[in-house]
Design an enzyme around this catalytic site. Structure first.
Site, mmCIF file in Angstrom:
data_model
loop_
_atom_site.group_PDB
_atom_site.id
_atom_site.type_symbol
_atom_site.label_atom_id
_atom_site.label_comp_id
_atom_site.label_asym_id
_atom_site.label_seq_id
_atom_site.Cartn_x
_atom_site.Cartn_y
_atom_site.Cartn_z
ATOM 1 N N VAL A 197 0.861 -1.181 0.000
ATOM 2 C CA VAL A 197 0.000 0.000 0.000
ATOM 3 C C VAL A 197 0.896 1.228 0.000
ATOM 4 C CG1 VAL A 197 -1.998 -1.047 1.124
ATOM 5 C CG2 VAL A 197 -0.173 -0.088 2.514
ATOM 6 N N SER A 198 0.334 2.363 -0.383
ATOM 7 C CA SER A 198 1.149 3.578 -0.520
ATOM 8 C C SER A 198 1.566 4.157 0.823
ATOM 9 C CB SER A 198 0.399 4.633 -1.329
ATOM 10 O OG SER A 198 0.144 4.152 -2.638
#
Length: 314
Positions: free
Chosen positions: A19-20
């Site tokens: 995930v970012s």
């Protein structure tokens, strides 16, 4: 009849969830990967465009023949088709497989390999079309009497050449000065105790090879000539005694990225193919802690506690 034991790594599935930001959380991906039969899941918090993926780098280096790297979707792994093909090629070189749960790609099956070949063909076709369009545009412009480039430069006019060199030199100096706060602390920390090659390895980690030895040396030399940097940075690198080089190298890495954990420093040293003090290839946080303690005693870094690494295996 006794069944032969399976080879190490054979059939094992390793999940990769990305995930970012840490605020997003990898739980949905992890749950899906575990449900698909993954024995372990590695979590990474990095933007899709970020080339610095220490968790993925370690996974690709450690994966064993017969194991399978599994992701929920292709965009969780690769930032482009070319990057995806490079990752799969690295896996194939190590005898490992790749599978995406929501895409028809599983390199352990004929159908999955076919899908992968289609992706590769599409990427190759796109590169060929771009090259063809560029060539056609240049030929059309040439037929109309338009020649690319600076007319004065093409004709060899010395005044134009001098002006272009001066402009390029000024732009380079401006670019270097604007980014000094990123690379200069590492250079000052490591020079002249370390070679330019060691410093370039530290600066380039996760930065897609921005620096070369010659470019860094030339940049520092230029700034010394301008009176911006101190001349001792250009001194000859000292010959290290024992494992003093590793102590100074780890101190330089810590100075370049103070928030980096012990585990992340260990992963970086493995990616740089640095040997441990005992000559091994696998680094452990305790070894990094020991080297940082020695660096602190030598006054190379502040004696501040180093954060423990986040556990990424679940």
């Amino acid at each position: 009849m006794r069944k032969k034991p399976a080879k190490p790594g054979f059939g094992r599935k390793i999940g990769y969830a990305r995930v970012s930001t840490e605020d997003q959380g990898t739980d949905p991906q992890s749950d899906e990967l575990h449900a698909a039969g993954c024995d372990a899941v590695m979590n990474e918090y990095a933007s899709g465009a970020d080339r610095s993926r220490p968790v993925l780098t370690k996974l690709l280096n450690d994966i064993q023949p017969g194991e399978t790297l599994v992701v929920v979707r292709l965009d969780r792994l690769a930032r482009s088709v070319s990057h995806l093909l490079a990752v799969i090629e690295q896996l194939e070189d190590q005898g490992a497989h790749f599978r995406s749960l929501r895409d028809p790609i599983d390199t352990s099956t004929p159908q999955g390999m076919f899908s992968l070949q289609v992706l590769g063909a599409v990427a190759q076709l796109e590169r060929a079309l771009i090259a063809e369009r560029t060539k056609a545009g240049l030929l059309a412009a040439h037929a109309r009497g338009r020649v690319g480039g600076n007319p004065g430069l093409v004709s060899g006019d010395q005044e134009t050449i001098r002006a272009l060199r001066a402009a390029r030199d000024a732009n380079h100096l401006s670019e270097v000065l604007s980014g000094m706060d990123v690379w200069l602390p590492t250079v000052r920390q490591m020079r002249p105790k370390h070679t330019w090659g060691d410093i370039v390895c530290v600066l380039n980690y996760g930065q897609n090879g921005t620096w070369t030895v010659e470019r860094l040396r030339r940049t520092v030399k230029r700034l010394v000539a301008e009176g911006i940097l101190e001349a001792n940075l250009l001194g000859r690198a000292e010959r290290p005694v024992g494992d003093e080089r590793l102590v100074r190298l780890v101190a330089g890495i810590k100075a370049a990225a103070p928030d980096r954990t012990l585990q992340q420093i260990a992963i970086q040293l493995e990616a740089m193919r640095e040997r441990t003090p005992r000559g091994g290839t696998r680094w452990h946080p305790s070894s990094i802690r020991h080297l940082l303690d020695r660096a602190a005693k030598l006054g190379l870094i502040e004696n501040a506690p180093v954060k423990a690494a986040r556990e990424v295996w679940k």
